[in-house]
Design a protein around this motif. Structure first.
Motif, short mmCIF file in Angstrom:
data_model
loop_
_atom_site.label_atom_id
_atom_site.label_comp_id
_atom_site.label_asym_id
_atom_site.label_seq_id
_atom_site.Cartn_x
_atom_site.Cartn_y
_atom_site.Cartn_z
N GLN A 1 0.86 -1.18 0.00
CA GLN A 1 0.00 0.00 0.00
C GLN A 1 0.90 1.24 0.00
O GLN A 1 2.00 1.20 0.55
N PRO A 2 0.46 2.36 -0.59
CA PRO A 2 1.27 3.58 -0.57
C PRO A 2 1.62 3.98 0.87
O PRO A 2 0.78 3.96 1.75
N GLY A 3 2.90 4.30 1.08
CA GLY A 3 3.38 4.69 2.40
C GLY A 3 3.97 3.53 3.19
O GLY A 3 4.73 3.74 4.13
N ASN A 4 3.61 2.30 2.83
CA ASN A 4 4.15 1.13 3.53
C ASN A 4 5.59 0.86 3.09
O ASN A 4 6.00 1.27 2.01
N ALA A 5 6.32 0.15 3.93
CA ALA A 5 7.70 -0.19 3.62
C ALA A 5 7.93 -1.66 3.93
O ALA A 5 7.41 -2.19 4.91
N ALA A 6 8.72 -2.31 3.09
CA ALA A 6 9.06 -3.72 3.29
C ALA A 6 10.54 -3.81 3.64
O ALA A 6 11.38 -3.22 2.97
N LEU A 7 10.84 -4.53 4.71
CA LEU A 7 12.21 -4.76 5.13
C LEU A 7 12.64 -6.13 4.61
O LEU A 7 12.03 -7.15 4.96
N PHE A 8 13.64 -6.14 3.74
CA PHE A 8 14.20 -7.37 3.18
C PHE A 8 15.48 -7.68 3.94
O PHE A 8 16.40 -6.87 3.95
N VAL A 9 15.53 -8.83 4.59
CA VAL A 9 16.71 -9.22 5.36
C VAL A 9 17.21 -10.56 4.86
O VAL A 9 16.44 -11.53 4.80
N LEU A 10 18.48 -10.60 4.49
CA LEU A 10 19.12 -11.84 4.08
C LEU A 10 19.99 -12.30 5.24
O LEU A 10 20.98 -11.67 5.58
N ILE A 11 19.57 -13.39 5.88
CA ILE A 11 20.19 -13.87 7.12
C ILE A 11 21.09 -15.06 6.82
O ILE A 11 20.63 -16.05 6.24
N GLN A 12 22.36 -14.97 7.25
CA GLN A 12 23.28 -16.10 7.08
C GLN A 12 23.13 -17.08 8.23
O GLN A 12 22.99 -18.27 8.01
N LYS A 13 23.18 -16.56 9.46
CA LYS A 13 23.04 -17.40 10.65
C LYS A 13 22.31 -16.61 11.72
O LYS A 13 22.38 -15.39 11.74
N MET A 14 21.63 -17.34 12.61
CA MET A 14 21.01 -16.66 13.75
C MET A 14 20.74 -17.64 14.88
O MET A 14 20.55 -18.82 14.65
N THR A 15 20.72 -17.08 16.08
CA THR A 15 20.32 -17.82 17.26
C THR A 15 18.83 -17.54 17.41
O THR A 15 18.43 -16.52 17.95
N GLY A 16 18.03 -18.44 16.86
CA GLY A 16 16.60 -18.22 16.69
C GLY A 16 15.84 -17.78 17.92
O GLY A 16 15.13 -16.77 17.89
N ASP A 17 15.96 -18.50 19.02
CA ASP A 17 15.15 -18.18 20.20
C ASP A 17 15.47 -16.80 20.76
O ASP A 17 14.58 -16.05 21.16
N LYS A 18 16.74 -16.41 20.78
CA LYS A 18 17.12 -15.11 21.33
C LYS A 18 16.72 -13.96 20.41
O LYS A 18 16.29 -12.91 20.87
N VAL A 19 16.83 -14.16 19.11
CA VAL A 19 16.42 -13.13 18.15
C VAL A 19 14.90 -12.94 18.21
O VAL A 19 14.41 -11.81 18.24
N LEU A 20 14.15 -14.04 18.26
CA LEU A 20 12.70 -13.94 18.33
C LEU A 20 12.26 -13.24 19.62
O LEU A 20 11.31 -12.46 19.60
N GLU A 21 12.94 -13.51 20.71
CA GLU A 21 12.62 -12.84 21.97
C GLU A 21 12.89 -11.34 21.88
O GLU A 21 12.14 -10.52 22.39
N ALA A 22 13.98 -10.97 21.20
CA ALA A 22 14.36 -9.56 21.07
C ALA A 22 13.40 -8.77 20.19
O ALA A 22 13.19 -7.58 20.41
N ILE A 23 12.81 -9.43 19.19
CA ILE A 23 11.91 -8.70 18.29
C ILE A 23 10.44 -8.92 18.64
O ILE A 23 9.56 -8.48 17.91
N LYS A 24 10.20 -9.56 19.75
CA LYS A 24 8.83 -9.87 20.17
C LYS A 24 8.01 -8.58 20.30
O LYS A 24 8.41 -7.63 20.95
N GLY A 25 6.86 -8.57 19.63
CA GLY A 25 5.94 -7.45 19.74
C GLY A 25 6.31 -6.22 18.95
O GLY A 25 5.74 -5.16 19.16
N THR A 26 7.25 -6.33 18.02
CA THR A 26 7.65 -5.16 17.25
C THR A 26 6.71 -4.87 16.09
O THR A 26 6.86 -3.85 15.44
N GLY A 27 5.76 -5.74 15.85
CA GLY A 27 4.78 -5.50 14.80
C GLY A 27 5.32 -5.91 13.44
O GLY A 27 6.37 -6.53 13.33
#
Length: 181
Positions: free
Chosen positions: A112-138
Motif C-alpha cells: 500500500q502507498p506509504g508502507n515499507a518492506a524490510l528485506f533481510v538476508l540472514i546467514q546465521k542466527m540464534t533463533g530463540d534469542k532473536v525472536l525474543e528480542a523482536i517480540k511485539g515489534t509488529g
C-alpha cells in the motif's frame, strides 16, 4: 545457506527502526546479516529502494582511485581518474549485492502507498534469542524462505505483545518477618 525474510511495516521509519534493531543484535553476535534493504511504496506508485551499499558510488570511487594511479604512470592522471571513475560507476551500477533489486521491486508492488518492506538476508542466527528480542515489534511477514515452523514462530513473535519486565525479586518471608501485632 542464507534465509530471506520480508516484513512489511506501515511506515519507512518503522522499517528503519527494525533494521537498526537487527544490526544491534548482529553486534551481540545473535544474528549474521548479509543484506538488509528497505523498499518503500510512494503515493505515485513508484518503489524506492533504500539499500545499505550504494554500488554505483563505491564503484566510481574505486575506479577513480585506480584510474588516477594508472593515469599517473602514463602521465595522464586527470584523464585516467575520469575514465576510471566512469568505468567504476558503470560496473557498480551493473553489480547487484545481496537481495536482487528486481525481485525487491516486483514484490514491493503489492504494498500500500506509504508502507515499507524490510528485506533481510540472514546467514546465521540464534533463533530463540532473536525472536525474543523482536517480540511485539509488529509488522506482517510477506515472504520467507524459512520452513513452516520457523515462519510461524516469526509471525507469532512479531504479533505478540512485548515481554513484560520483571518487577524484581519477590520478598522473602524468612528475611523480612511480618511485624508483630
Amino acid at each position: 545457506m542464507s534465509d530471506l525474510v520480508v516484513i512489511v511495516y506501515p511506515t519507512e521509519a518503522r522499517a528503519e527502526e527494525m533494521r537498526h534493531k537487527l544490526f544491534g543484535l548482529q553486534k551481540e553476535y545473535l544474528i549474521q546479516i548479509s543484506d538488509a534493504a528497505i523498499a518503500v511504496m510512494h503515493e505515485d506508485g513508484k518503489v524506492k529502494l533504500n539499500q545499505l551499499l550504494n554500488t554505483t558510488a563505491l564503484g566510481a570511487a574505486s575506479g577513480g582511485f585506480w584510474g588516477l594511479l594508472i593515469g599517473a604512470i602514463f602521465l595522464m592522471p586527470i584523464f585516467g581518474a575520469a575514465i576510471g571513475a566512469a568505468s567504476g560507476a558503470l560496473g557498480g551500477a551493473l553489480t547487484d549485492y545481496g537481495v536482487n533489486d528486481a525481485f525487491m521491486k516486483e514484490l514491493s508492488t503489492s504494498l500500500q502507498p506509504g508502507n515499507a518492506a524490510l528485506f533481510v538476508l540472514i546467514q546465521k542466527m540464534t533463533g530463540d534469542k532473536v525472536l525474543e528480542a523482536i517480540k511485539g515489534t509488529g509488522g506482517v511477514v510477506l515472504k520467507t524462505s524459512l520452513d513452516h515452523s520457523q515462519e510461524q514462530k516469526l509471525r507469532d513473535a512479531l504479533a505478540a505483545s512485548p515481554a513484560a519486565q520483571p518487577a524484581g525479586p519477590a520478598p522473602d518471608a524468612t528475611t523480612n518477618p511480618a511485624p508483630a501485632a
